[in-house]
Design a protein around this motif. Structure first.
Motif, short mmCIF file in Angstrom:
data_model
loop_
_atom_site.label_atom_id
_atom_site.label_comp_id
_atom_site.label_asym_id
_atom_site.label_seq_id
_atom_site.Cartn_x
_atom_site.Cartn_y
_atom_site.Cartn_z
N LEU A 1 4.40 9.09 -7.03
CA LEU A 1 4.66 10.48 -6.65
C LEU A 1 6.14 10.75 -6.43
CD1 LEU A 1 1.69 10.92 -4.14
CD2 LEU A 1 1.81 11.69 -6.53
N ARG A 2 6.97 9.69 -6.53
CA ARG A 2 8.42 9.79 -6.33
C ARG A 2 8.77 10.45 -4.99
NH1 ARG A 2 11.50 8.33 -10.23
NH2 ARG A 2 13.16 9.85 -9.88
N LEU A 3 8.02 10.03 -3.95
CA LEU A 3 8.22 10.59 -2.61
C LEU A 3 9.44 10.01 -1.90
CD1 LEU A 3 4.54 10.55 -1.31
CD2 LEU A 3 5.83 12.51 -2.20
N GLY A 4 9.88 8.83 -2.33
CA GLY A 4 10.99 8.18 -1.65
C GLY A 4 10.98 6.70 -1.95
N ARG A 5 11.38 5.92 -0.96
CA ARG A 5 11.42 4.46 -1.14
C ARG A 5 10.98 3.75 0.12
NH1 ARG A 5 17.47 3.73 -2.84
NH2 ARG A 5 17.27 5.82 -3.58
N ILE A 6 10.53 2.52 -0.09
CA ILE A 6 10.05 1.66 0.98
C ILE A 6 10.97 0.45 1.06
CG2 ILE A 6 8.09 0.27 1.81
CD1 ILE A 6 7.42 3.28 1.56
N SER A 7 11.31 0.04 2.28
CA SER A 7 12.09 -1.19 2.45
C SER A 7 11.44 -2.06 3.50
CB SER A 7 13.53 -0.87 2.84
OG SER A 7 13.59 -0.48 4.19
N THR A 8 11.84 -3.33 3.50
CA THR A 8 11.36 -4.26 4.52
C THR A 8 12.55 -4.73 5.36
OG1 THR A 8 11.52 -6.08 2.94
CG2 THR A 8 9.38 -5.00 3.15
N VAL B 1 4.59 13.24 7.46
CA VAL B 1 5.72 12.39 7.10
C VAL B 1 5.49 11.69 5.77
CG1 VAL B 1 7.07 10.37 7.82
CG2 VAL B 1 6.38 12.07 9.52
N LEU B 2 4.28 11.21 5.55
CA LEU B 2 3.93 10.52 4.31
C LEU B 2 2.64 11.16 3.79
CD1 LEU B 2 4.84 8.29 2.42
CD2 LEU B 2 3.57 6.66 3.80
N PRO B 3 2.77 12.35 3.18
CA PRO B 3 1.60 13.15 2.81
C PRO B 3 0.60 12.39 1.94
CG PRO B 3 3.62 14.38 2.46
CD PRO B 3 4.02 12.97 2.78
N ASP B 4 -0.67 12.55 2.29
CA ASP B 4 -1.82 12.02 1.56
C ASP B 4 -1.92 10.49 1.55
OD1 ASP B 4 -2.69 14.63 0.88
OD2 ASP B 4 -1.24 14.68 -0.76
N PHE B 5 -1.08 9.80 2.31
CA PHE B 5 -1.22 8.34 2.42
C PHE B 5 -2.39 8.03 3.33
CE2 PHE B 5 -0.66 4.34 4.65
CZ PHE B 5 -0.50 3.47 3.59
N ARG B 6 -3.26 7.14 2.86
CA ARG B 6 -4.40 6.70 3.64
C ARG B 6 -4.62 5.22 3.38
NH1 ARG B 6 -4.36 11.39 4.33
NH2 ARG B 6 -5.66 13.16 4.46
N CYS B 7 -4.94 4.50 4.45
CA CYS B 7 -5.19 3.06 4.33
C CYS B 7 -6.10 2.64 5.48
CB CYS B 7 -3.88 2.29 4.37
SG CYS B 7 -4.07 0.53 4.15
N ILE B 8 -7.17 1.95 5.18
CA ILE B 8 -8.06 1.47 6.23
C ILE B 8 -7.34 0.36 7.00
CG2 ILE B 8 -10.28 0.35 6.70
CD1 ILE B 8 -11.30 1.71 4.10
N ALA C 1 0.84 -1.21 0.00
CA ALA C 1 0.00 0.00 0.00
C ALA C 1 0.87 1.26 0.00
CB ALA C 1 -0.93 0.00 1.21
N MET C 2 1.95 1.22 0.77
CA MET C 2 2.85 2.37 0.83
C MET C 2 3.56 2.57 -0.51
SD MET C 2 4.27 1.69 4.71
CE MET C 2 5.42 3.07 4.79
N ILE C 3 4.02 1.49 -1.12
CA ILE C 3 4.69 1.58 -2.42
C ILE C 3 3.76 2.16 -3.48
CG2 ILE C 3 5.59 0.18 -4.35
CD1 ILE C 3 6.83 -1.66 -2.13
N ASP D 1 10.35 -3.53 10.47
CA ASP D 1 9.54 -4.42 9.62
C ASP D 1 9.28 -3.79 8.27
OD1 ASP D 1 9.35 -6.55 11.48
OD2 ASP D 1 7.79 -5.46 12.56
N VAL D 2 9.00 -2.50 8.27
CA VAL D 2 8.82 -1.70 7.04
C VAL D 2 9.38 -0.32 7.34
CG1 VAL D 2 7.18 -0.79 5.33
CG2 VAL D 2 6.68 -2.96 6.47
N ALA D 3 9.99 0.31 6.34
CA ALA D 3 10.50 1.67 6.54
C ALA D 3 10.27 2.50 5.29
CB ALA D 3 11.99 1.64 6.87
N PHE D 4 10.05 3.79 5.51
CA PHE D 4 9.93 4.76 4.42
C PHE D 4 11.07 5.75 4.57
CE2 PHE D 4 8.42 9.19 3.57
CZ PHE D 4 8.47 9.13 2.19
N PHE D 5 11.79 5.96 3.46
CA PHE D 5 12.87 6.95 3.39
C PHE D 5 12.45 7.99 2.37
CE2 PHE D 5 14.74 2.90 4.49
CZ PHE D 5 15.65 3.20 5.48
N SER D 6 12.33 9.24 2.76
CA SER D 6 11.92 10.29 1.83
C SER D 6 13.01 10.52 0.79
CB SER D 6 11.63 11.60 2.57
OG SER D 6 12.83 12.13 3.10
#
Length: 188
Positions: free
Chosen positions: A62-69, A174-181, A54-56, A87-92
């Motif tokens: 939007l080329r906001l950054g990268r996601i790793s596990t 931190v992660l603009p406009d990200f939404r997830c139920i 979902a994060m990816i 467990d999961v990380a976001f790097f801008s």
């Protein structure tokens, strides 16, 4: 201060990486000492996969950054070295430009870390993980509690926000406009 039995040497992050690549050890390096980990099970893995997916889907277009596990590791301290595995990380992209290839461990602090409670993780352990990430300057930590069916969003400053399964998790500044139920993360 790290206590190491006489005659044992502290590992560097590079030595630790080689041992991980050779599948000799799996875990984290804390001030030069290996803390081995075990697999957390299917539920944990699938929640990490769903949330990272979902994060990816939000981050990449939007080329906001990268996601790793967790297998990537984040090098947080040097001499003695510390490498931790969120467990999961976001790097801008501002912190880690998209054109930079990361062949070893990430060497910048993530903007967002996700920690998923495994069956054997106590609430105290989860609180320690959140505090540890905040201690390294991570602006936002999401603690996922599968049994309680909640996600606690812990900003570096201010109170935690508890999201129940019917709520929509939000990335805030931190992660603009990200939404997830939350239910969509937990129902695997």
């Amino acid at each position: 201060m790290t206590t190491v039995p006489v005659g044992e040497k502290l590992l560097t992050a590079d030595e630790f990486l080689r041992l991980c690549e050779q599948r000799i050890i799996k875990g984290e390096l804390v001030r030069g000492v290996v803390q081995e980990t075990v697999s957390a099970g299917g539920e944990h893995s699938e929640i990490a996969a769903i949330l990272s997916s979902a994060m990816i889907q939000h981050v990449r277009p939007l080329r906001l950054g990268r996601i790793s596990t967790s297998d990537a590791g984040v090098w947080l301290e040097r001499d003695p070295d510390t490498v931790r595995e969120p467990d999961v990380a976001f790097f801008s992209a501002e912190k880690l430009p998209l054109d930079v290839k990361v062949r070893g461990f990430y060497e910048v602090v993530p903007d967002l870390v996700v920690e998923i409670q495994s069956p054997n993780d106590s609430p105290g352990y989860m609180a320690q993980r959140v505090a540890m990430w905040h201690g390294f300057g991570v602006p936002l930590v999401w603690a996922v509690y599968p049994v309680a069916r909640t996600v606690a969003a812990h900003p570096l400053e201010g109170p935690a926000i508890i999201y129940t399964e019917d709520d929509t998790l939000d990335g805030g500044a931190v992660l603009p406009d990200f939404r997830c139920i939350v239910r969509d993360i937990l129902d695997w």
